[in-house]
Design a protein around this motif. Structure first.
Motif, mmCIF file in Angstrom:
data_model
loop_
_atom_site.group_PDB
_atom_site.id
_atom_site.type_symbol
_atom_site.label_atom_id
_atom_site.label_comp_id
_atom_site.label_asym_id
_atom_site.label_seq_id
_atom_site.Cartn_x
_atom_site.Cartn_y
_atom_site.Cartn_z
ATOM 1 N N LEU A 1 0.821 -1.212 0.000
ATOM 2 C CA LEU A 1 0.000 0.000 0.000
ATOM 3 C C LEU A 1 0.857 1.264 0.000
ATOM 4 O O LEU A 1 0.503 2.267 -0.635
ATOM 5 C CB LEU A 1 -0.956 -0.007 1.190
ATOM 6 N N MET A 2 1.990 1.230 0.676
ATOM 7 C CA MET A 2 2.886 2.391 0.688
ATOM 8 C C MET A 2 3.554 2.588 -0.671
ATOM 9 O O MET A 2 3.791 3.723 -1.085
ATOM 10 C CB MET A 2 3.935 2.257 1.786
ATOM 11 N N LEU A 3 3.815 1.509 -1.361
ATOM 12 C CA LEU A 3 4.326 1.621 -2.727
ATOM 13 C C LEU A 3 3.291 2.335 -3.600
ATOM 14 O O LEU A 3 3.638 3.200 -4.412
ATOM 15 C CB LEU A 3 4.659 0.239 -3.293
ATOM 16 N N GLY A 4 2.025 1.990 -3.399
ATOM 17 C CA GLY A 4 0.953 2.676 -4.120
ATOM 18 C C GLY A 4 0.886 4.156 -3.763
ATOM 19 O O GLY A 4 0.688 5.007 -4.630
ATOM 20 N N ALA A 5 1.081 4.476 -2.486
ATOM 21 C CA ALA A 5 1.049 5.878 -2.043
ATOM 22 C C ALA A 5 2.183 6.672 -2.684
ATOM 23 O O ALA A 5 1.971 7.791 -3.187
ATOM 24 C CB ALA A 5 1.136 5.952 -0.520
ATOM 25 N N VAL A 6 3.382 6.101 -2.692
ATOM 26 C CA VAL A 6 4.517 6.775 -3.323
ATOM 27 C C VAL A 6 4.237 6.992 -4.806
ATOM 28 O O VAL A 6 4.478 8.077 -5.345
ATOM 29 C CB VAL A 6 5.826 5.974 -3.113
ATOM 30 N N SER A 7 3.689 5.988 -5.458
ATOM 31 C CA SER A 7 3.401 6.109 -6.894
ATOM 32 C C SER A 7 2.342 7.181 -7.173
ATOM 33 O O SER A 7 2.409 7.868 -8.191
ATOM 34 C CB SER A 7 2.994 4.761 -7.484
ATOM 35 N N MET A 8 1.388 7.359 -6.269
ATOM 36 C CA MET A 8 0.388 8.417 -6.450
ATOM 37 C C MET A 8 1.022 9.802 -6.336
ATOM 38 O O MET A 8 0.682 10.709 -7.099
ATOM 39 C CB MET A 8 -0.749 8.277 -5.434
ATOM 40 N N HIS A 9 1.945 9.970 -5.389
ATOM 41 C CA HIS A 9 2.652 11.247 -5.270
ATOM 42 C C HIS A 9 3.433 11.538 -6.551
ATOM 43 O O HIS A 9 3.430 12.666 -7.052
ATOM 44 C CB HIS A 9 3.603 11.233 -4.070
ATOM 45 N N ILE A 10 4.079 10.518 -7.090
ATOM 46 C CA ILE A 10 4.836 10.681 -8.330
ATOM 47 C C ILE A 10 3.893 11.007 -9.480
ATOM 48 O O ILE A 10 4.169 11.897 -10.293
ATOM 49 C CB ILE A 10 5.672 9.419 -8.630
ATOM 50 N N LYS A 11 2.757 10.316 -9.529
ATOM 51 C CA LYS A 11 1.772 10.498 -10.604
ATOM 52 C C LYS A 11 1.332 11.951 -10.737
ATOM 53 O O LYS A 11 1.189 12.462 -11.847
ATOM 54 C CB LYS A 11 0.548 9.612 -10.341
ATOM 55 N N ILE A 12 1.123 12.632 -9.596
ATOM 56 C CA ILE A 12 0.627 14.014 -9.668
ATOM 57 C C ILE A 12 1.744 15.051 -9.571
ATOM 58 O O ILE A 12 1.479 16.242 -9.512
ATOM 59 C CB ILE A 12 -0.470 14.295 -8.613
ATOM 60 N N GLY A 13 2.980 14.588 -9.576
ATOM 61 C CA GLY A 13 4.113 15.501 -9.607
ATOM 62 C C GLY A 13 4.415 16.201 -8.293
ATOM 63 O O GLY A 13 4.968 17.307 -8.286
ATOM 64 N N ASP A 14 4.067 15.566 -7.188
ATOM 65 C CA ASP A 14 4.390 16.135 -5.878
ATOM 66 C C ASP A 14 5.906 16.216 -5.699
ATOM 67 O O ASP A 14 6.643 15.381 -6.236
ATOM 68 C CB ASP A 14 3.831 15.253 -4.752
ATOM 69 N N PRO A 15 6.358 17.188 -4.895
ATOM 70 C CA PRO A 15 7.779 17.198 -4.553
ATOM 71 C C PRO A 15 8.132 15.940 -3.751
ATOM 72 O O PRO A 15 7.266 15.370 -3.069
ATOM 73 C CB PRO A 15 7.957 18.449 -3.700
ATOM 74 N N ILE A 16 9.373 15.529 -3.821
ATOM 75 C CA ILE A 16 9.820 14.305 -3.145
ATOM 76 C C ILE A 16 9.490 14.343 -1.658
ATOM 77 O O ILE A 16 9.143 13.325 -1.070
ATOM 78 C CB ILE A 16 11.323 14.077 -3.377
ATOM 79 N N LYS A 17 9.560 15.516 -1.049
ATOM 80 C CA LYS A 17 9.273 15.668 0.387
ATOM 81 C C LYS A 17 7.924 15.056 0.771
ATOM 82 O O LYS A 17 7.789 14.442 1.825
ATOM 83 C CB LYS A 17 9.292 17.154 0.747
ATOM 84 N N LYS A 18 6.919 15.200 -0.087
ATOM 85 C CA LYS A 18 5.586 14.694 0.240
ATOM 86 C C LYS A 18 5.525 13.165 0.224
ATOM 87 O O LYS A 18 4.657 12.571 0.848
ATOM 88 C CB LYS A 18 4.543 15.291 -0.702
ATOM 89 N N SER A 19 6.438 12.538 -0.495
ATOM 90 C CA SER A 19 6.482 11.073 -0.559
ATOM 91 C C SER A 19 7.279 10.463 0.582
ATOM 92 O O SER A 19 7.255 9.248 0.772
ATOM 93 C CB SER A 19 7.127 10.620 -1.874
ATOM 94 N N LEU A 20 7.988 11.281 1.325
ATOM 95 C CA LEU A 20 8.908 10.771 2.344
ATOM 96 C C LEU A 20 8.252 9.878 3.397
ATOM 97 O O LEU A 20 8.769 8.792 3.675
ATOM 98 C CB LEU A 20 9.641 11.936 3.005
ATOM 99 N N PRO A 21 7.107 10.253 3.998
ATOM 100 C CA PRO A 21 6.506 9.348 4.986
ATOM 101 C C PRO A 21 6.116 7.989 4.388
ATOM 102 O O PRO A 21 6.416 6.951 4.976
ATOM 103 C CB PRO A 21 5.273 10.106 5.485
ATOM 104 N N ALA A 22 5.479 8.010 3.225
ATOM 105 C CA ALA A 22 5.073 6.745 2.605
ATOM 106 C C ALA A 22 6.293 5.898 2.258
ATOM 107 O O ALA A 22 6.303 4.682 2.485
ATOM 108 C CB ALA A 22 4.232 7.009 1.356
ATOM 109 N N PHE A 23 7.335 6.527 1.734
ATOM 110 C CA PHE A 23 8.551 5.792 1.394
ATOM 111 C C PHE A 23 9.205 5.221 2.656
ATOM 112 O O PHE A 23 9.662 4.075 2.669
ATOM 113 C CB PHE A 23 9.536 6.695 0.637
#
Length: 120
Positions: free
Chosen positions: A86-108
């Motif tokens: 599920l966290m892999l999915g969360a990281v991929s969603m952040h990437i999908k919408i072009g979020d800065p890397i910082k927003k993916s940090l908790p999920a990663f």
């Protein structure tokens, strides 16, 4: 090593429960896009509300199982790998919408910690 794994299970499990049960309607710096709550975040990802409820239910159940695995080790693999997926999915969603890397940090981070729990 056993105490480290217990600590990781508590950190991951309680953090997920906090996000979904306590802070779901609150704004954080980690929400995708410009979302102010979880429902807006799923909309930012282009996902329907029913999917939010499905993912939320899965995350809460898996977080509880991860904590329970301290006493019932037979559920550890399902919980840890499930959360990692599920966290892999969360990281991929952040990437999908072009979020800065910082927003993916908790999920990663929780992805890595869940894999560490499963593999150690």
């Amino acid at each position: 090593m056993e105490y480290l794994i217990i600590a990781l299970k508590l950190i991951v499990g309680l953090s997920i429960l906090n996000v979904w049960l306590v802070r779901s309607k609150k704004s954080t710096a980690w929400r995708g896009g410009d979302a102010k709550n979880i429902e807006e975040e799923f909309k930012a990802y282009g996902l329907p509300v029913w999917f939010m409820w499905t993912i939320g239910t899965l995350k809460v159940v898996l977080a509880i199982l991860l904590i329970a695995s301290i006493f019932y080790p037979q559920v550890e693999a399902v919980a840890a790998y499930g959360i990692a997926f599920l966290m892999l999915g969360a990281v991929s969603m952040h990437i999908k919408i072009g979020d800065p890397i910082k927003k993916s940090l908790p999920a990663f981070t929780f992805l890595v910690l869940s894999l560490a729990i499963a593999l150690l």
